[in-house]
Design a protein around this motif. Structure first.
Motif, PDB file in Angstrom:
ATOM      1  N   LYS A   1      -5.810  -5.675   4.906  1.00 56.22           N
ATOM      2  CA  LYS A   1      -5.322  -5.306   3.564  1.00 56.22           C
ATOM      3  C   LYS A   1      -4.655  -6.492   2.877  1.00 56.22           C
ATOM      4  N   ALA A   2      -3.902  -7.274   3.637  1.00 52.47           N
ATOM      5  CA  ALA A   2      -3.244  -8.457   3.067  1.00 52.47           C
ATOM      6  C   ALA A   2      -4.271  -9.473   2.584  1.00 52.47           C
ATOM      7  N   GLN A   3      -5.401  -9.536   3.271  1.00 53.89           N
ATOM      8  CA  GLN A   3      -6.459 -10.471   2.874  1.00 53.89           C
ATOM      9  C   GLN A   3      -7.181 -10.018   1.614  1.00 53.89           C
ATOM     10  N   HIS A   4      -7.437  -8.729   1.510  1.00 52.73           N
ATOM     11  CA  HIS A   4      -8.308  -8.225   0.451  1.00 52.73           C
ATOM     12  C   HIS A   4      -7.568  -7.551  -0.701  1.00 52.73           C
ATOM     13  N   GLY A   5      -6.281  -7.257  -0.528  1.00 56.42           N
ATOM     14  CA  GLY A   5      -5.523  -6.650  -1.611  1.00 56.42           C
ATOM     15  C   GLY A   5      -5.907  -5.195  -1.842  1.00 56.42           C
ATOM     16  N   ASP A   6      -5.579  -4.697  -3.026  1.00 56.64           N
ATOM     17  CA  ASP A   6      -5.839  -3.294  -3.355  1.00 56.64           C
ATOM     18  C   ASP A   6      -7.261  -3.148  -3.908  1.00 56.64           C
ATOM     19  N   VAL A   7      -8.228  -3.254  -3.031  1.00 60.76           N
ATOM     20  CA  VAL A   7      -9.622  -3.106  -3.432  1.00 60.76           C
ATOM     21  C   VAL A   7     -10.025  -1.644  -3.353  1.00 60.76           C
ATOM     22  N   ILE A   8     -10.989  -1.290  -4.186  1.00 61.86           N
ATOM     23  CA  ILE A   8     -11.451   0.099  -4.215  1.00 61.86           C
ATOM     24  C   ILE A   8     -12.411   0.353  -3.057  1.00 61.86           C
ATOM     25  N   THR A   9     -13.307  -0.597  -2.816  1.00 62.92           N
ATOM     26  CA  THR A   9     -14.271  -0.465  -1.717  1.00 62.92           C
ATOM     27  C   THR A   9     -14.233  -1.719  -0.865  1.00 62.92           C
ATOM     28  N   ASN A  10     -14.180  -1.555   0.417  1.00 59.54           N
ATOM     29  CA  ASN A  10     -14.235  -2.686   1.336  1.00 59.54           C
ATOM     30  C   ASN A  10     -14.609  -2.172   2.716  1.00 59.54           C
ATOM     31  N   SER A  11     -15.718  -2.675   3.246  1.00 51.55           N
ATOM     32  CA  SER A  11     -16.224  -2.154   4.512  1.00 51.55           C
ATOM     33  C   SER A  11     -15.300  -2.494   5.672  1.00 51.55           C
ATOM     34  N   ARG A  12     -14.599  -3.643   5.610  1.00 50.46           N
ATOM     35  CA  ARG A  12     -13.704  -4.024   6.701  1.00 50.46           C
ATOM     36  C   ARG A  12     -12.512  -3.069   6.783  1.00 50.46           C
ATOM     37  N   ILE A  13     -11.948  -2.725   5.628  1.00 51.02           N
ATOM     38  CA  ILE A  13     -10.838  -1.776   5.621  1.00 51.02           C
ATOM     39  C   ILE A  13     -11.322  -0.406   6.075  1.00 51.02           C
ATOM     40  N   ALA A  14     -12.509  -0.013   5.598  1.00 51.27           N
ATOM     41  CA  ALA A  14     -13.075   1.277   6.008  1.00 51.27           C
ATOM     42  C   ALA A  14     -13.277   1.330   7.519  1.00 51.27           C
ATOM     43  N   HIS A  15     -13.709   0.220   8.101  1.00 52.96           N
ATOM     44  CA  HIS A  15     -13.902   0.173   9.553  1.00 52.96           C
ATOM     45  C   HIS A  15     -12.561   0.318  10.284  1.00 52.96           C
ATOM     46  N   CYS A  16     -11.521  -0.293   9.735  1.00 52.49           N
ATOM     47  CA  CYS A  16     -10.176  -0.134  10.323  1.00 52.49           C
ATOM     48  C   CYS A  16      -9.737   1.326  10.293  1.00 52.49           C
ATOM     49  N   TYR A  17      -9.965   1.989   9.162  1.00 54.49           N
ATOM     50  CA  TYR A  17      -9.617   3.404   9.045  1.00 54.49           C
ATOM     51  C   TYR A  17     -10.351   4.227  10.112  1.00 54.49           C
ATOM     52  N   LYS A  18     -11.622   3.909  10.320  1.00 58.06           N
ATOM     53  CA  LYS A  18     -12.408   4.655  11.311  1.00 58.06           C
ATOM     54  C   LYS A  18     -11.816   4.494  12.716  1.00 58.06           C
ATOM     55  N   ASN A  19     -11.462   3.250  13.086  1.00 52.43           N
ATOM     56  CA  ASN A  19     -10.886   3.009  14.411  1.00 52.43           C
ATOM     57  C   ASN A  19      -9.561   3.747  14.600  1.00 52.43           C
ATOM     58  N   ILE A  20      -8.749   3.749  13.547  1.00 53.01           N
ATOM     59  CA  ILE A  20      -7.466   4.451  13.609  1.00 53.01           C
ATOM     60  C   ILE A  20      -7.705   5.960  13.744  1.00 53.01           C
ATOM     61  N   ALA A  21      -8.686   6.473  12.991  1.00 52.92           N
ATOM     62  CA  ALA A  21      -9.001   7.904  13.052  1.00 52.92           C
ATOM     63  C   ALA A  21      -9.456   8.313  14.450  1.00 52.92           C
TER      64      ALA A  21
END
Length: 354
Positions: free
Chosen positions: A311-331
């Motif tokens: 998140k620090a790297q990409h900021g408040d982006v609407i779509t980002n596959s890397r952040i989405a992948h992090c969410y999946k791992n946490i879930a």
């Protein structure tokens, strides 16, 4: 000494060259911020000496050096800007259609940045231009380190494109050429890189014993070159890659040991609190191993750290596959813990981001 001779505030090509040389030493020491600082000083002095708008090969070299360091620091847009400036200037100096090692190096650097940005077809185009020009300069059948480097870079792009047999072909060509140049039993960074690259492809192809053999060769060579106790990103990469092979083999304790070594070394190089892609990658890998070991609390801690860095790297982006992948791992980890509401929350966040 040069400042004492010419004056503390004097602009002189010798001082500019010294700045550049100091930057190169910091680069070899993997201190990218210090290297960038001195490369920028060299550029400013070269412009002061030669003229702000002058096309000069030394200025182009500084552009390339600065671009390379921005790429190492993960600022890919700045890196591309400086590498393109270098290419334009070298073409202005030597001629648009001239075969020159400096122009080939610029093609190589631009290709490297495009790869970092995920523009793999563009990367392949520029790396191929570099290879063709190098062969035109040195001779088609000549063994040369620049040609070997282009083979490595092209192999890397093919690997990113998922064309692994092509990647293995180019990596093997590079290794054979480097052994011919340096000697088969010589410890050299490029040979170590070739071992590493071949190991990575074997790992992807599921040939894990072959992969482990090549990664161990790479690690041992890097330690022999840099020193057993030296903190270096190449050694960290070898630790990480060996950890990945052990993970694929289901040897999770060994995987955790090597992934942790990689993380500790990356923190030592980049800084404890630095938001760097490699550190995020290490936390993710360690988190996934803890998942495999059933240590969900430790896994969750690592996955959350990964998310914060990404998140620090990409900021408040609407779509980002890397952040989405992090969410999946946490879930997944929350689900394993029986925290179904949190799992649903993170699964939904990941879905909404894609």
């Amino acid at each position: 000494m040069l400042k004492a001779v010419y004056g503390e505030d004097a602009n002189h090509t010798g001082i500019a060259a010294s700045y550049n040389n100091i930057g190169s030493v910091y680069n070899s020491l993997d201190d990218h911020r210090q290297a960038l600082e001195y490369y920028i000083k060299a550029l400013a002095m070269q412009k002061a000496v030669n003229g702000e708008e002058t096309n000069h090969p030394d200025i182009a070299t500084s552009y390339n050096n600065i671009g390379s360091k921005y790429n190492s620091l993960g600022d890919y847009r700045q890196a591309l800007k400086y590498c393109i400036k270098a290419l334009a200037m070298l073409k202005a100096v030597y001629g648009e259609d001239t075969n020159h090692t400096g122009i080939a190096a610029s093609y190589n650097n631009i290709g490297f940045v495009h790869k970092s940005l995920g523009d793999y077809r563009q990367a392949l185009e520029y790396q191929t231009k570099a290879l063709d020009m190098q062969k035109a300069v040195y001779g088609k059948d000549t063994n040369h380190t620049d040609i070997a480097t282009s083979y490595i870079n092209i192999g890397s792009v093919y690997s990113s494109l998922g064309e692994y047999r092509q990647a293995l072909e180019y990596y093997t060509k590079a290794l054979a050429m480097l052994n011919a140049v340096y000697g088969k039993d010589t410890n050299h960074t490029n040979i170590a890189t070739s071992y590493n690259n071949i190991g990575s492809v074997y790992s992807i192809l599921g040939e894990y014993r072959q992969a482990l053999e090549y990664h161990m060769k790479s690690l041992n060579m890097r330690k022999a070159m840099f020193g057993e106790e030296t903190k270096h990103t190449d050694i960290a990469d070898s630790y990480n890659n060996i950890g990945s092979v052990y993970n694929y083999l289901g040897d999770y304790r060994q995987a955790l040991e090597y992934y942790t070594k990689a993380l500790d070394m990356r923190k030592a190089v980049y800084g404890e609190d630095t938001n760097h892609t490699d550190i995020a990658s290490s936390y993710r890998n360690i988190g996934l191993v803890y998942d495999s070991l059933g240590d969900c609390r430790q896994a969750l801690e690592c996955h959350l750290k990964t998310l914060n860095i990404v998140k620090a790297q990409h900021g408040d982006v609407i779509t980002n596959s890397r952040i989405a992948h992090c969410y999946k791992n946490i879930a997944i980890t929350y689900y394993s813990l029986g925290a179904y509401r949190q799992a649903l929350d993170y699964y939904t966040k990941g879905l909404n981001m894609l």
